[in-house]
Design a protein around this motif. Structure first.
Motif, PDB file in Angstrom:
ATOM      1  N   ARG A 180      22.861 -51.038  79.126  1.00 13.42           N
ATOM      2  CA  ARG A 180      21.537 -51.007  79.734  1.00 13.42           C
ATOM      3  C   ARG A 180      20.558 -50.218  78.866  1.00 13.42           C
ATOM      4  N   LEU A 181      21.027 -49.131  78.267  1.00 10.55           N
ATOM      5  CA  LEU A 181      20.169 -48.338  77.386  1.00 10.55           C
ATOM      6  C   LEU A 181      19.743 -49.165  76.175  1.00 10.55           C
ATOM      7  N   HIS A 182      20.653 -49.947  75.627  1.00 11.53           N
ATOM      8  CA  HIS A 182      20.350 -50.827  74.496  1.00 11.53           C
ATOM      9  C   HIS A 182      19.281 -51.844  74.891  1.00 11.53           C
ATOM     10  N   ARG A 183      19.450 -52.450  76.075  1.00  9.54           N
ATOM     11  CA  ARG A 183      18.460 -53.421  76.562  1.00  9.54           C
ATOM     12  C   ARG A 183      17.117 -52.753  76.821  1.00  9.54           C
ATOM     13  N   ALA A 184      17.157 -51.547  77.359  1.00  5.15           N
ATOM     14  CA  ALA A 184      15.918 -50.816  77.638  1.00  5.15           C
ATOM     15  C   ALA A 184      15.137 -50.535  76.356  1.00  5.15           C
ATOM     16  N   LEU A 185      15.857 -50.153  75.312  1.00  4.48           N
ATOM     17  CA  LEU A 185      15.203 -49.884  74.031  1.00  4.48           C
ATOM     18  C   LEU A 185      14.493 -51.126  73.505  1.00  4.48           C
ATOM     19  N   ALA A 186      15.179 -52.277  73.536  1.00  4.15           N
ATOM     20  CA  ALA A 186      14.578 -53.514  73.033  1.00  4.15           C
ATOM     21  C   ALA A 186      13.353 -53.893  73.858  1.00  4.15           C
ATOM     22  N   ALA A 187      13.454 -53.795  75.178  1.00  4.66           N
ATOM     23  CA  ALA A 187      12.329 -54.158  76.042  1.00  4.66           C
ATOM     24  C   ALA A 187      11.142 -53.226  75.821  1.00  4.66           C
ATOM     25  N   PHE A 188      11.408 -51.927  75.701  1.00  2.92           N
ATOM     26  CA  PHE A 188      10.343 -50.963  75.440  1.00  2.92           C
ATOM     27  C   PHE A 188       9.641 -51.257  74.118  1.00  2.92           C
ATOM     28  N   MET A 189      10.422 -51.521  73.078  1.00  3.26           N
ATOM     29  CA  MET A 189       9.829 -51.822  71.764  1.00  3.26           C
ATOM     30  C   MET A 189       8.962 -53.078  71.823  1.00  3.26           C
ATOM     31  N   LEU A 190       9.483 -54.118  72.460  1.00  7.44           N
ATOM     32  CA  LEU A 190       8.747 -55.375  72.542  1.00  7.44           C
ATOM     33  C   LEU A 190       7.465 -55.201  73.345  1.00  7.44           C
ATOM     34  N   ASP A 191       7.543 -54.484  74.458  1.00  7.91           N
ATOM     35  CA  ASP A 191       6.342 -54.240  75.266  1.00  7.91           C
ATOM     36  C   ASP A 191       5.310 -53.436  74.476  1.00  7.91           C
TER      37      ASP A 191
END
Length: 444
Positions: A180-191
């Protein structure tokens, strides 16, 4: 691809600039280029002579006909000249392929302000940043002996043994909190890249054809770094299948994003194009045996949020600084100490004319490690891609292309685990990520 006109005008200057890259092997086969040029000039001179003769004879035909005299003999000479001109055109066309193949293996020219150096020891640090400030941006030491991301991540679901079981070395599986932390990082970067920095989010294929990889410079020189997949014939038989049946897993979404403008004539109003994508990336890591065998630093498969800009040539230097800032903004929001480095001539990538690396601090290694590389390629990729725009004067001109990581997700995960670890092995979640983690402030 280098400008062949520059090579023809001042070959010595181009060779001298290439030598600044400080690599042991010659980048340009000067003898082969000169041989091709000699053949081209010989054919071109003869072509011009024949065209002049044809023009003269054509006038004679008109004069003879106006007098009512026979022009058959002169017309036969013109027909003979046409045959020779056709043969010359064919010979010139035949020279284009070896010349093209020669230039496809030659790297970009470094800018004049790129520091001279043979390897990473010649890179120049531009600045440092740390959330605690401190002495010249140096990261504050932890109050306890830091663990590395492998030891921190395994209790949270980072599983290297399963990666080996499923695929082999340099693959990993993530489950539960760390996934989940990995997914959160990608989503934060993309946003951040789309909502704050103005990039258009894209979804691209993860497998591309050879033409796309030639356009951005991975082929033909770096095929061993790629993972290739063959599209089989009947019953899976691949015997005799050519390039059209081969796809390559993308080493970075720079490849599909930059190829959006392949064989395209843009308008000046279309520029700049700002594109971003979150994709897995696949690299064979040829030549890296024995390096970074522990952990997530050097994997065959990893995720990255990529930034690509297609810009007016007058703007590319300013855009390089802008894109570096876009990558820095992610690191600052994640409260990660980092430094920005200007790569020297011997450490730059094949297609780059100038590159900034961002290196994040890893406490367990007590050093900075690359997490983003932002490069200006000038018109090098555009020539390979045939990507142009119509400038203010109404003439077709090459666009400039830039690319950079915003950021490498796996390495960002490593940095968050190590920099935000607490004495009990739990991980403080940076405030910027907490909305993506369901409001959690700590991972245990």
């Amino acid at each position: 691809m280098l400008d062949v006109v520059s090579l023809r005008k001042d070959l010595d200057a181009v060779v001298k600039t290439l030598e600044r890259r400080k690599q042991p092997q010659p980048f340009l086969d000067v003898a082969a280029f000169q041989s091709l040029e000699t053949q081209r000039k010989t054919i071109q001179v003869r072509t011009e002579e024949l065209q002049a003769q044809r023009n003269t004879l054509s006038k004679q035909i008109g004069q003879l006909k106006s007098k009512g005299e026979s022009a058959d003999e002169v017309m036969a000479q013109v027909a003979s000249i046409k045959s020779e001109l056709d043969a010359s055109a064919t010979a010139l066309e035949a020279l284009q392929e070896p010349l093209h193949n020669l230039l496809m293996g030659v790297p970009n020219l470094p800018q004049d302000d790129v520091p001279l150096g043979a390897d990473e020891s010649g890179n120049v640090e531009l600045r440092r940043w740390s959330p605690t400030g401190g002495d010249a941006g140096l990261p504050a030491p932890l109050a306890f002996e830091p663990k590395d991301h492998v030891d921190l991540g395994e209790p949270l679901g980072l599983d290297f043994e399963m990666g080996v079981k499923l695929s082999g070395a340099r693959f990993a599986v993530m489950r539960g909190p760390v996934a989940r932390l990995h997914r959160a990082l990608a989503a934060f970067m993309l946003d951040t890249q789309t909502e704050q920095h103005g990039y258009t989010e894209c979804y691209t294929p993860y497998a591309v054809n050879a033409t796309s990889l030639r356009g951005t410079g991975q082929l033909p020189k770096f095929e061993e770094d790629l993972f290739a997949a063959i599209k089989g014939g009947q019953d899976g038989d691949t015997t005799g299948l050519g390039e059209d049946n081969k796809l390559y897993l993308i080493p970075t979404s720079e490849v599909p994003l930059t190829n959006f403008v392949r064989d395209t004539l843009l308008t000046e109003a279309d520029l700049p194009m700002k594109l971003t994508a979150h994709t897995p990336c696949f690299r064979s890591e040829a030549g890296s045996h024995g390096r970074d065998t522990r952990g997530l630093i050097r994997q065959h498969q990893f995720d990255k949020v990529e930034m690509v800009q297609i810009v007016h040539p007058d703007q590319s230097e300013a855009v390089l600084q802008e894109m570096t800032g876009h990558a820095e903004a992610i690191l600052k929001a994640l409260e990660l100490p980092y430094r920005v480095v200007l790569l020297c001539t011997g450490d730059m990538g094949f297609g780059a004319t100038k590159t900034h690396d961002l290196e994040v601090w890893l406490p367990a290694q007590n050093t900075y490690r690359e997490i983003s590389s932002v490069s200006n390629c000038h018109a090098f990729q555009a020539r390979r891609l045939q990507a142009r725009f119509k400038n203010a004067a109404g003439k077709n001109d090459w666009v400039h292309t830039l690319n950079g990581s915003g950021l490498a997700v796996g390495r960002a995960l490593v940095a968050v685990l190590e920099n935000h670890q607490q004495a009990d092995g739990s991980i403080h979640i940076p405030m910027a990520l907490q909305p993506y983690m369901g409001g959690k402030t700590v991972l245990r």
